[in-house]
Motif scaffolding. Structure first.
Motif, PDB file in Angstrom:
ATOM      1  N   SER A  58     -71.811  20.415 -19.852  1.00 27.12           N
ATOM      2  CA  SER A  58     -71.555  20.879 -21.329  1.00 27.12           C
ATOM      3  C   SER A  58     -69.788  21.243 -21.608  1.00 27.12           C
ATOM      4  CB  SER A  58     -72.332  22.076 -21.689  1.00 27.12           C
ATOM      5  OG  SER A  58     -71.942  23.271 -21.111  1.00 27.12           O
ATOM      6  N   GLY A  59     -69.063  20.808 -20.530  1.00 25.32           N
ATOM      7  CA  GLY A  59     -67.524  21.273 -20.686  1.00 25.32           C
ATOM      8  C   GLY A  59     -67.125  22.631 -20.223  1.00 25.32           C
ATOM      9  N   TRP A  60     -67.872  23.325 -19.868  1.00 27.01           N
ATOM     10  CA  TRP A  60     -67.558  24.630 -19.325  1.00 27.01           C
ATOM     11  C   TRP A  60     -67.586  24.883 -17.993  1.00 27.01           C
ATOM     12  CZ3 TRP A  60     -65.526  28.126 -22.736  1.00 27.01           C
ATOM     13  CH2 TRP A  60     -65.801  27.824 -24.127  1.00 27.01           C
ATOM     14  N   LEU A  61     -66.399  25.491 -17.406  1.00 30.64           N
ATOM     15  CA  LEU A  61     -66.474  26.074 -15.993  1.00 30.64           C
ATOM     16  C   LEU A  61     -66.855  27.481 -15.884  1.00 30.64           C
ATOM     17  CD1 LEU A  61     -65.617  26.152 -12.906  1.00 30.64           C
ATOM     18  CD2 LEU A  61     -63.174  26.785 -13.816  1.00 30.64           C
ATOM     19  N   VAL A  62     -68.013  27.919 -15.387  1.00 28.37           N
ATOM     20  CA  VAL A  62     -68.630  29.066 -15.500  1.00 28.37           C
ATOM     21  C   VAL A  62     -68.569  29.739 -14.068  1.00 28.37           C
ATOM     22  CG1 VAL A  62     -70.307  30.698 -16.099  1.00 28.37           C
ATOM     23  CG2 VAL A  62     -69.616  28.771 -17.701  1.00 28.37           C
ATOM     24  N   VAL A  63     -67.937  30.788 -13.680  1.00 24.39           N
ATOM     25  CA  VAL A  63     -68.093  31.426 -12.301  1.00 24.39           C
ATOM     26  C   VAL A  63     -68.845  32.847 -12.460  1.00 24.39           C
ATOM     27  CG1 VAL A  63     -66.875  32.021 -10.309  1.00 24.39           C
ATOM     28  CG2 VAL A  63     -65.786  30.268 -11.586  1.00 24.39           C
ATOM     29  N   ASP A  64     -70.098  32.812 -12.219  1.00 20.87           N
ATOM     30  CA  ASP A  64     -70.894  34.132 -12.499  1.00 20.87           C
ATOM     31  C   ASP A  64     -71.510  34.631 -11.131  1.00 20.87           C
ATOM     32  OD1 ASP A  64     -72.470  32.026 -11.879  1.00 20.87           O
ATOM     33  OD2 ASP A  64     -74.019  32.469 -13.496  1.00 20.87           O
ATOM     34  N   GLU A  65     -70.771  34.223 -10.099  1.00 21.31           N
ATOM     35  CA  GLU A  65     -71.153  34.925  -8.665  1.00 21.31           C
ATOM     36  C   GLU A  65     -69.922  35.086  -8.030  1.00 21.31           C
ATOM     37  OE1 GLU A  65     -75.444  33.147  -7.382  1.00 21.31           O
ATOM     38  OE2 GLU A  65     -73.653  31.875  -6.847  1.00 21.31           O
ATOM     39  N   LYS A  66     -69.926  35.870  -6.999  1.00 20.64           N
ATOM     40  CA  LYS A  66     -68.925  36.196  -6.013  1.00 20.64           C
ATOM     41  C   LYS A  66     -69.232  36.436  -4.665  1.00 20.64           C
ATOM     42  CE  LYS A  66     -68.377  41.159  -7.420  1.00 20.64           C
ATOM     43  NZ  LYS A  66     -67.457  42.204  -7.934  1.00 20.64           N
TER      44      LYS A  66
END
Length: 142
Positions: free
Chosen positions: A77-85
């Motif tokens: 959908s065009g988004w880079l989402v980093v929700d973990e580390k």
């Protein structure tokens, strides 16, 4: 971390999602022109009610059930989402059979730490369709 916040890719090409490319020198994200039509078709079929992950995986040419991971990845959908580390605590450390340290386990980031950057425009899937897919995946899991 800084590169991710700028919308850049700090990893090599083998870490990229299916059908996504990244050119390091120009810092440009793109969809693979050969894979993009198949990805669009899988999203279309899923929203039309064809929810068998294995059948959809065959269309993509990925491993059995792999379509699920493509359907829930916001990069389409065009988004880079980093929700973990990586978990840097003592409990996060893993040790292999040979006694050597392996990858640390991943944990969910706090809401204020989540990285969300627009990296692809136009996206393969609209945000509204992507949210609909996430709802269907969630219902299907129950």
């Amino acid at each position: 971390e800084a590169m991710r916040r700028q919308g850049k890719c700090p990893n090599g090409p083998r870490c990229l999602p299916y059908g996504v490319t990244y050119d390091g020198p120009t810092a440009r994200w793109a969809y693979d022109p050969e894979a993009a039509p198949r990805i669009i078709e899988v999203f279309r079929r899923f929203l039309a009610g064809e929810t068998n992950y294995n059948a959809l995986s065959q269309i993509l040419g990925v491993s059995r059930g792999g379509a699920k991971y493509i359907l829930v990845n916001p990069i389409y959908s065009g988004w880079l989402v980093v929700d973990e580390k990586r978990d840097l605590s003592r409990e996060g450390k893993r040790v292999g059979r040979d006694g050597r340290q392996t990858d640390r386990r991943k944990i969910t980031r706090a809401e204020e730490e989540v990285i969300r950057v627009r990296v692809l425009d136009p996206p393969l899937v609209s945000e509204a369709d992507f949210r609909r897919v996430l709802k269907v995946v969630e219902v299907k899991a129950k």
